[in-house]
Design a protein around this motif. Structure first.
Motif, mmCIF file in Angstrom:
data_model
loop_
_atom_site.group_PDB
_atom_site.id
_atom_site.type_symbol
_atom_site.label_atom_id
_atom_site.label_comp_id
_atom_site.label_asym_id
_atom_site.label_seq_id
_atom_site.Cartn_x
_atom_site.Cartn_y
_atom_site.Cartn_z
ATOM 1 N N GLY A 42 0.804 -1.217 0.000
ATOM 2 C CA GLY A 42 0.000 0.000 0.000
ATOM 3 C C GLY A 42 0.830 1.256 0.000
ATOM 4 N N SER A 43 2.002 1.201 0.644
ATOM 5 C CA SER A 43 2.820 2.414 0.722
ATOM 6 C C SER A 43 3.338 2.825 -0.644
ATOM 7 C CB SER A 43 3.967 2.235 1.718
ATOM 8 O OG SER A 43 4.882 1.267 1.247
ATOM 9 N N GLU A 44 3.378 1.900 -1.581
ATOM 10 C CA GLU A 44 3.773 2.258 -2.943
ATOM 11 C C GLU A 44 2.632 2.943 -3.679
ATOM 12 O OE1 GLU A 44 5.315 -1.170 -4.904
ATOM 13 O OE2 GLU A 44 6.807 -1.523 -3.357
ATOM 14 N N LEU A 45 1.415 2.778 -3.191
ATOM 15 C CA LEU A 45 0.237 3.347 -3.843
ATOM 16 C C LEU A 45 -0.294 4.587 -3.141
ATOM 17 C CD1 LEU A 45 -1.669 -0.004 -4.446
ATOM 18 C CD2 LEU A 45 -0.278 1.270 -6.084
ATOM 19 N N LEU A 46 0.188 4.844 -1.916
ATOM 20 C CA LEU A 46 -0.338 5.949 -1.127
ATOM 21 C C LEU A 46 0.797 6.685 -0.422
ATOM 22 C CD1 LEU A 46 -3.088 7.199 -0.126
ATOM 23 C CD2 LEU A 46 -2.733 5.863 1.945
ATOM 24 N N ALA A 47 0.747 8.001 -0.493
ATOM 25 C CA ALA A 47 1.709 8.830 0.226
ATOM 26 C C ALA A 47 0.935 9.728 1.177
ATOM 27 C CB ALA A 47 2.519 9.674 -0.752
ATOM 28 N N LEU A 48 1.391 9.809 2.413
ATOM 29 C CA LEU A 48 0.751 10.640 3.422
ATOM 30 C C LEU A 48 1.794 11.543 4.048
ATOM 31 C CD1 LEU A 48 -1.324 7.846 5.189
ATOM 32 C CD2 LEU A 48 -2.193 9.557 3.602
ATOM 33 N N THR A 49 1.480 12.810 4.148
ATOM 34 C CA THR A 49 2.345 13.733 4.873
ATOM 35 C C THR A 49 1.491 14.515 5.855
ATOM 36 O OG1 THR A 49 2.150 15.429 3.170
ATOM 37 C CG2 THR A 49 4.057 13.980 3.026
ATOM 38 N N VAL A 50 2.094 14.859 6.965
ATOM 39 C CA VAL A 50 1.393 15.590 8.017
ATOM 40 C C VAL A 50 2.157 16.878 8.284
ATOM 41 C CG1 VAL A 50 0.700 15.549 10.441
ATOM 42 C CG2 VAL A 50 0.530 13.470 9.060
ATOM 43 N N GLU A 51 1.427 17.977 8.261
ATOM 44 C CA GLU A 51 2.025 19.274 8.563
ATOM 45 C C GLU A 51 1.153 19.989 9.582
ATOM 46 O OE1 GLU A 51 3.389 21.579 5.057
ATOM 47 O OE2 GLU A 51 2.464 19.936 3.938
ATOM 48 N N ARG A 52 1.786 20.840 10.334
ATOM 49 C CA ARG A 52 1.083 21.686 11.305
ATOM 50 C C ARG A 52 1.478 23.123 11.004
ATOM 51 N NH1 ARG A 52 -1.352 18.355 14.710
ATOM 52 N NH2 ARG A 52 -0.525 16.274 14.926
ATOM 53 N N PRO A 53 0.743 23.761 10.063
ATOM 54 C CA PRO A 53 1.120 25.104 9.619
ATOM 55 C C PRO A 53 0.985 26.169 10.702
ATOM 56 C CG PRO A 53 -0.961 24.464 8.639
ATOM 57 C CD PRO A 53 -0.434 23.270 9.361
ATOM 58 N N THR A 54 0.131 25.922 11.662
ATOM 59 C CA THR A 54 -0.044 26.852 12.775
ATOM 60 C C THR A 54 -0.623 26.079 13.949
ATOM 61 O OG1 THR A 54 -0.970 28.995 13.415
ATOM 62 C CG2 THR A 54 -2.357 27.595 12.049
ATOM 63 N N ASN A 55 -0.562 26.656 15.122
ATOM 64 C CA ASN A 55 -1.061 26.000 16.314
ATOM 65 C C ASN A 55 -2.543 25.653 16.165
ATOM 66 O OD1 ASN A 55 -0.919 24.969 18.906
ATOM 67 N ND2 ASN A 55 -1.437 26.922 19.856
ATOM 68 N N GLY A 56 -2.896 24.400 16.438
ATOM 69 C CA GLY A 56 -4.291 23.972 16.380
ATOM 70 C C GLY A 56 -4.762 23.522 15.006
ATOM 71 N N VAL A 57 -3.880 23.549 14.016
ATOM 72 C CA VAL A 57 -4.261 23.144 12.661
ATOM 73 C C VAL A 57 -3.333 22.029 12.190
ATOM 74 C CG1 VAL A 57 -4.525 23.860 10.258
ATOM 75 C CG2 VAL A 57 -5.129 25.442 12.096
ATOM 76 N N CYS A 58 -3.935 20.951 11.723
ATOM 77 C CA CYS A 58 -3.189 19.824 11.190
ATOM 78 C C CYS A 58 -3.655 19.592 9.751
ATOM 79 C CB CYS A 58 -3.448 18.578 12.034
ATOM 80 S SG CYS A 58 -2.623 17.100 11.416
ATOM 81 N N VAL A 59 -2.701 19.489 8.838
ATOM 82 C CA VAL A 59 -3.015 19.218 7.440
ATOM 83 C C VAL A 59 -2.417 17.865 7.072
ATOM 84 C CG1 VAL A 59 -2.741 19.952 5.041
ATOM 85 C CG2 VAL A 59 -3.031 21.673 6.836
ATOM 86 N N VAL A 60 -3.280 16.939 6.653
ATOM 87 C CA VAL A 60 -2.839 15.634 6.169
ATOM 88 C C VAL A 60 -2.993 15.654 4.656
ATOM 89 C CG1 VAL A 60 -3.258 13.142 6.167
ATOM 90 C CG2 VAL A 60 -3.526 14.451 8.291
ATOM 91 N N THR A 61 -1.871 15.542 3.953
ATOM 92 C CA THR A 61 -1.896 15.520 2.494
ATOM 93 C C THR A 61 -1.846 14.075 2.040
ATOM 94 O OG1 THR A 61 -0.786 17.647 2.393
ATOM 95 C CG2 THR A 61 -0.753 16.322 0.389
ATOM 96 N N VAL A 62 -2.811 13.716 1.192
ATOM 97 C CA VAL A 62 -2.960 12.355 0.714
ATOM 98 C C VAL A 62 -2.634 12.334 -0.777
ATOM 99 C CG1 VAL A 62 -4.534 10.389 0.531
ATOM 100 C CG2 VAL A 62 -4.842 12.057 2.376
ATOM 101 N N GLY A 63 -1.789 11.413 -1.183
ATOM 102 C CA GLY A 63 -1.465 11.290 -2.599
ATOM 103 C C GLY A 63 -1.521 9.838 -3.027
ATOM 104 N N GLY A 64 -2.062 9.604 -4.209
ATOM 105 C CA GLY A 64 -2.129 8.244 -4.730
ATOM 106 C C GLY A 64 -3.546 7.712 -4.730
#
Length: 159
Positions: A42-64
């Motif tokens: 699955g990891s070859e088919l899906l990429a996940l990144t997690v960022e916290r651009p500011t306090n209290g906000v989480c962005v999960v970027t999904v690719g694939g």
């Protein structure tokens, strides 16, 4: 039966990285790829990144591809991020190339998990047909707070 020495065992691409393809400052995954072989595929088919651009906000970027094989990785990632109780969890789907009913159900479960918390779930990156069409056909667009891009989502959070 005998096992091949470790140096002769085939290693999936990215095996030197963590087994789920999830990265981010709050993430550390100790999954042993030999215990969860589906994570490798699955990891070859899906990429996940997690960022916290500011306090209290989480962005999960999904690719694939979001399907039966890859959804468990996204669910684990979203569950981990929800456990940190961000005020806003933005799931960026702009790089998703395929979204099936399993992926839609994963997003619904994430939404349900936020209903009894202070976290608000937002979907961003609905500009691609691969994501917008399944949400439209399943009539789930009305269920989620959606934005064409992460930039627009983040701007709306602070207006």
């Amino acid at each position: 039966t005998t096992d091949a020495p470790p140096s002769e065992r085939p290693q999936p691409s990215g095996a030197a990285n963590n087994a789920t393809g999830i990265s981010g400052p709050a993430d550390s995954v100790a999954d042993d790829p030999t215990e969860h072989p589906t994570h490798d595929a699955g990891s070859e088919l899906l990429a996940l990144t997690v960022e916290r651009p500011t306090n209290g906000v989480c962005v999960v970027t999904v690719g694939g591809e979001l399907d039966m094989l890859t959804v468990p990785m996204l669910e684990a990632c979203l569950g981990k991020q929800l456990s940190t109780a961000p005020r806003h969890l933005v799931v960026d789907l702009q790089l998703v190339s395929f979204l099936d009913s399993t992926g839609l159900n994963c997003l619904l479960r994430a939404r349900e998990a936020t209903l009894t918390t202070t976290t608000r779930l937002h979907l961003a990156g609905l500009a691609t047909r691969a994501v917008a069409r399944p949400l439209e056909v399943s009539q789930l667009l009305e269920v989620f707070t959606t934005y064409p891009t992460v930039t627009q989502a983040l701007a709306a959070l602070f207006d």
